[in-house]
Design an enzyme around this catalytic site. Structure first.
Site, PDB file in Angstrom:
ATOM      1  N   ASP A  61     112.235  -6.480  42.190  1.00 46.84           N
ATOM      2  CA  ASP A  61     111.958  -7.904  42.337  1.00 46.84           C
ATOM      3  C   ASP A  61     113.003  -8.648  41.479  1.00 46.84           C
ATOM      4  O   ASP A  61     113.638  -8.040  40.610  1.00 46.84           O
ATOM      5  CB  ASP A  61     110.536  -8.187  41.829  1.00 46.84           C
ATOM      6  CG  ASP A  61     110.251  -9.659  41.669  1.00 46.84           C
ATOM      7  OD1 ASP A  61     110.483 -10.414  42.631  1.00 46.84           O
ATOM      8  OD2 ASP A  61     109.809 -10.077  40.563  1.00 46.84           O
TER       9      ASP A  61
ATOM     10  N   ASP B 186     112.793 -12.624  40.409  1.00 49.05           N
ATOM     11  CA  ASP B 186     112.252 -13.652  39.510  1.00 49.05           C
ATOM     12  C   ASP B 186     111.184 -13.065  38.591  1.00 49.05           C
ATOM     13  O   ASP B 186     110.168 -12.540  39.061  1.00 49.05           O
ATOM     14  CB  ASP B 186     111.677 -14.816  40.318  1.00 49.05           C
ATOM     15  CG  ASP B 186     112.773 -15.534  41.080  1.00 49.05           C
ATOM     16  OD1 ASP B 186     113.713 -15.993  40.433  1.00 49.05           O
ATOM     17  OD2 ASP B 186     112.695 -15.596  42.323  1.00 49.05           O
TER      18      ASP B 186
ATOM     19  N   GLU C 198     111.853 -18.276  35.857  1.00 47.71           N
ATOM     20  CA  GLU C 198     110.917 -19.317  36.275  1.00 47.71           C
ATOM     21  C   GLU C 198     110.858 -20.538  35.364  1.00 47.71           C
ATOM     22  O   GLU C 198     111.143 -21.648  35.803  1.00 47.71           O
ATOM     23  CB  GLU C 198     109.505 -18.727  36.451  1.00 47.71           C
ATOM     24  CG  GLU C 198     109.399 -17.666  37.549  1.00 47.71           C
ATOM     25  CD  GLU C 198     109.582 -18.200  38.968  1.00 47.71           C
ATOM     26  OE1 GLU C 198     109.888 -19.395  39.134  1.00 47.71           O
ATOM     27  OE2 GLU C 198     109.423 -17.413  39.914  1.00 47.71           O
TER      28      GLU C 198
ATOM     29  N   GLY D 246     107.041 -18.621  46.707  1.00 43.98           N
ATOM     30  CA  GLY D 246     108.034 -19.325  47.523  1.00 43.98           C
ATOM     31  C   GLY D 246     108.139 -20.774  47.102  1.00 43.98           C
ATOM     32  O   GLY D 246     107.141 -21.483  47.013  1.00 43.98           O
TER      33      GLY D 246
ATOM     34  N   GLU E  76     107.105 -23.405  49.801  1.00 46.41           N
ATOM     35  CA  GLU E  76     105.646 -23.335  49.944  1.00 46.41           C
ATOM     36  C   GLU E  76     104.961 -23.964  48.730  1.00 46.41           C
ATOM     37  O   GLU E  76     103.921 -24.602  48.847  1.00 46.41           O
ATOM     38  CB  GLU E  76     105.206 -21.871  50.076  1.00 46.41           C
ATOM     39  CG  GLU E  76     105.620 -21.192  51.369  1.00 46.41           C
ATOM     40  CD  GLU E  76     107.038 -20.630  51.352  1.00 46.41           C
ATOM     41  OE1 GLU E  76     107.806 -20.937  50.407  1.00 46.41           O
ATOM     42  OE2 GLU E  76     107.385 -19.892  52.278  1.00 46.41           O
TER      43      GLU E  76
ATOM     44  N   HIS F 228     113.371 -28.740  48.513  1.00 45.23           N
ATOM     45  CA  HIS F 228     113.668 -27.342  48.185  1.00 45.23           C
ATOM     46  C   HIS F 228     115.165 -27.058  48.285  1.00 45.23           C
ATOM     47  O   HIS F 228     115.721 -26.330  47.446  1.00 45.23           O
ATOM     48  CB  HIS F 228     112.857 -26.391  49.079  1.00 45.23           C
ATOM     49  CG  HIS F 228     112.959 -24.965  48.635  1.00 45.23           C
ATOM     50  ND1 HIS F 228     113.494 -23.980  49.412  1.00 45.23           N
ATOM     51  CD2 HIS F 228     112.644 -24.386  47.448  1.00 45.23           C
ATOM     52  CE1 HIS F 228     113.478 -22.845  48.724  1.00 45.23           C
ATOM     53  NE2 HIS F 228     112.966 -23.057  47.543  1.00 45.23           N
TER      54      HIS F 228
ATOM     55  N   THR G 184     112.788  -9.647  47.163  1.00 50.42           N
ATOM     56  CA  THR G 184     112.411 -10.903  46.504  1.00 50.42           C
ATOM     57  C   THR G 184     111.936 -11.940  47.504  1.00 50.42           C
ATOM     58  O   THR G 184     112.285 -11.874  48.686  1.00 50.42           O
ATOM     59  CB  THR G 184     113.621 -11.466  45.725  1.00 50.42           C
ATOM     60  OG1 THR G 184     113.256 -12.696  45.089  1.00 50.42           O
ATOM     61  CG2 THR G 184     114.801 -11.743  46.647  1.00 50.42           C
TER      62      THR G 184
ATOM     63  N   THR H   5     112.702 -15.115  46.794  1.00 49.60           N
ATOM     64  CA  THR H   5     113.663 -16.211  46.652  1.00 49.60           C
ATOM     65  C   THR H   5     114.808 -16.022  47.651  1.00 49.60           C
ATOM     66  O   THR H   5     114.898 -15.018  48.347  1.00 49.60           O
ATOM     67  CB  THR H   5     114.179 -16.318  45.199  1.00 49.60           C
ATOM     68  OG1 THR H   5     114.716 -17.630  44.991  1.00 49.60           O
ATOM     69  CG2 THR H   5     115.247 -15.305  44.909  1.00 49.60           C
ATOM     70  N   SER H   6     115.688 -17.012  47.731  1.00 52.81           N
ATOM     71  CA  SER H   6     116.731 -16.960  48.757  1.00 52.81           C
ATOM     72  C   SER H   6     117.878 -16.035  48.347  1.00 52.81           C
ATOM     73  O   SER H   6     118.114 -15.795  47.160  1.00 52.81           O
ATOM     74  CB  SER H   6     117.269 -18.365  49.023  1.00 52.81           C
ATOM     75  OG  SER H   6     117.821 -18.862  47.841  1.00 52.81           O
TER      76      SER H   6
ATOM     77  N   ASP I 166     106.972  -8.011  38.268  1.00 54.75           N
ATOM     78  CA  ASP I 166     106.464  -8.664  37.060  1.00 54.75           C
ATOM     79  C   ASP I 166     105.145  -9.377  37.293  1.00 54.75           C
ATOM     80  O   ASP I 166     104.549  -9.856  36.334  1.00 54.75           O
ATOM     81  CB  ASP I 166     107.457  -9.725  36.563  1.00 54.75           C
ATOM     82  CG  ASP I 166     107.499 -10.913  37.500  1.00 54.75           C
ATOM     83  OD1 ASP I 166     107.805 -10.726  38.692  1.00 54.75           O
ATOM     84  OD2 ASP I 166     107.167 -12.027  37.059  1.00 54.75           O
TER      85      ASP I 166
HETATM   86  C1  XBP Z   1     109.373 -15.715  43.006  1.00 54.67           C
HETATM   87  C2  XBP Z   1     109.007 -16.915  43.739  1.00 54.67           C
HETATM   88  C3  XBP Z   1     110.066 -17.884  44.037  1.00 54.67           C
HETATM   89  C4  XBP Z   1     110.638 -18.618  42.848  1.00 54.67           C
HETATM   90  C5  XBP Z   1     111.431 -19.798  43.297  1.00 54.67           C
HETATM   91  O1  XBP Z   1     108.438 -14.674  43.260  1.00 54.67           O
HETATM   92  O2  XBP Z   1     107.877 -17.091  44.122  1.00 54.67           O
HETATM   93  O3  XBP Z   1     109.502 -18.828  44.888  1.00 54.67           O
HETATM   94  O4  XBP Z   1     109.600 -19.095  42.027  1.00 54.67           O
HETATM   95  O5  XBP Z   1     112.423 -19.440  44.211  1.00 54.67           O
HETATM   96  P1  XBP Z   1     108.871 -13.138  43.212  1.00 54.67           P
HETATM   97  P2  XBP Z   1     112.619 -20.228  45.602  1.00 54.67           P
HETATM   98  O6  XBP Z   1     109.409 -12.895  41.851  1.00 54.67           O
HETATM   99  O7  XBP Z   1     107.591 -12.384  43.443  1.00 54.67           O
HETATM  100  O8  XBP Z   1     109.879 -12.894  44.298  1.00 54.67           O
HETATM  101  O9  XBP Z   1     112.512 -21.687  45.292  1.00 54.67           O
HETATM  102  O10 XBP Z   1     113.983 -19.838  46.087  1.00 54.67           O
HETATM  103  O11 XBP Z   1     111.506 -19.763  46.507  1.00 54.67           O
HETATM  104 MG    MG Z   2     108.590 -11.820  40.334  1.00 58.56          MG
END
Ligand code: XBP
Ligand code: MG
Length: 253
Positions: A8, A10, A17, A51, A54, A80, A120, A122-123, A181
């Site tokens: 993962d 983030d 975050e 997300g 979202e 976003h 992940t 995220t993008s 995490d």
């Molecule tokens: C990470 C997320 C992401 C980030 C923000 O979760 O939920 O949405 O907070 O990134 P994980 P974006 O670690 O479980 O992947 O704004 O690009 O979505």
């Molecule tokens: Mg994470």
């Protein structure tokens, strides 16, 4: 046999975050002339929504009745996109650092011939920017597969992103270990049939990590030991490739 490690991003590779994504969201709100501000505590609650788009959409639905129904989706998308631009700029400026032991373990695993992958929500751009900025030159090429938001519209805890990564790796669940995490991330990995290690952070430390092989403070560095919070013990003071093989084989189903 352990062949691949799936990470993962983030909260796992880096504490993105609180001082990364959260700040970028707030900058996008300010740019748009909105008086919305997500403080550290509030953002922790909002992290339950996986997300970024979202998360904004959820916030509008629950806290911004002044935004007309027909404009909400477009506004969430636009905010976003601006948030992503801010986040990328912050990565470029060095605002986000890898967590303890991450660069070390990635490098050791690559040298040991383990396949590396990313899963992940995220993008892709955010992942590539972080890896390019925080790892040695060329290290992006260590990752055989990057599964990101563009690949898996169903966000964690849905297993979609892990399932796609496994397909692209052409490996079975039993040949891989996932690193997460958060509870949502762990649920996603487990639902895809993977075994998982959890490295907690301030936002996730009180979550339910039942089903994880081991829950630890971080991957550890020689001068900063990792602590086991529950699950399989550590042989030494940090997580290395030998430890991963041992955890993996002691949990073989
Ligand atoms: C990470 C997320 C992401 C980030 C923000 O979760 O939920 O949405 O907070 O990134 P994980 P974006 O670690 O479980 O992947 O704004 O690009 O979505
Ligand atoms: Mg994470």
């Amino acid at each position: 046999m352990l062949r691949a490690l799936i990470f993962d991003v983030d909260g796992t590779l880096a504490d993105t975050e609180r001082d990364g994504h959260r700040v970028a969201f707030n900058r996008a709100f300010a740019d748009a002339g909105l008086d919305w501000h997500w403080n550290v505590l509030r953002y922790g609650e909002l992290l339950r929504v996986a997300g970024g788009r979202e998360r904004i959409a959820h916030f509008i639905e629950s806290g911004a009745p002044e935004i007309p129904q027909g404009e909400r989706d477009a506004l969430a998308r636009q905010l976003h996109a601006h948030k992503t631009n801010h986040y990328l700029r912050m990565i470029d400026e060095g605002a986000v650092h890898l967590r303890p032991g991450v660069a070390r373990l990635l490098s050791e695993a690559h040298d040991a011939g383990l396949t590396l992958a990313i899963a992940t929500t995220t993008s892709r751009a955010n992942v590539v920017a972080l890896l390019e900025h925080a790892l040695p030159r060329g290290a992006l090429g260590w990752f055989t597969v990057i599964g990101a938001a563009e690949d898996a519209p169903r966000k964690k805890p849905d297993p979609q992103v892990y399932t796609i990564v496994l397909e692209r790796l052409a490996l079975s669940q039993d040949e891989c270990l996932a690193f997460e995490d958060s509870e949502a991330g762990l649920r996603s990995a487990l639902a895809a049939g993977l075994r998982a290690i959890v490295t907690v952070n301030d936002y996730t430390q009180d979550q339910d990590f039942g089903g994880a092989l081991s829950v630890i403070s971080d991957l550890g560095e020689p001068e900063k030991s990792s602590r086991v919070l529950r699950g399989l013990p550590l042989r030494g003071s940090l997580v290395n490739v030998e430890q991963l093989h041992e955890w993996h084989s002691s949990s073989t189903r």
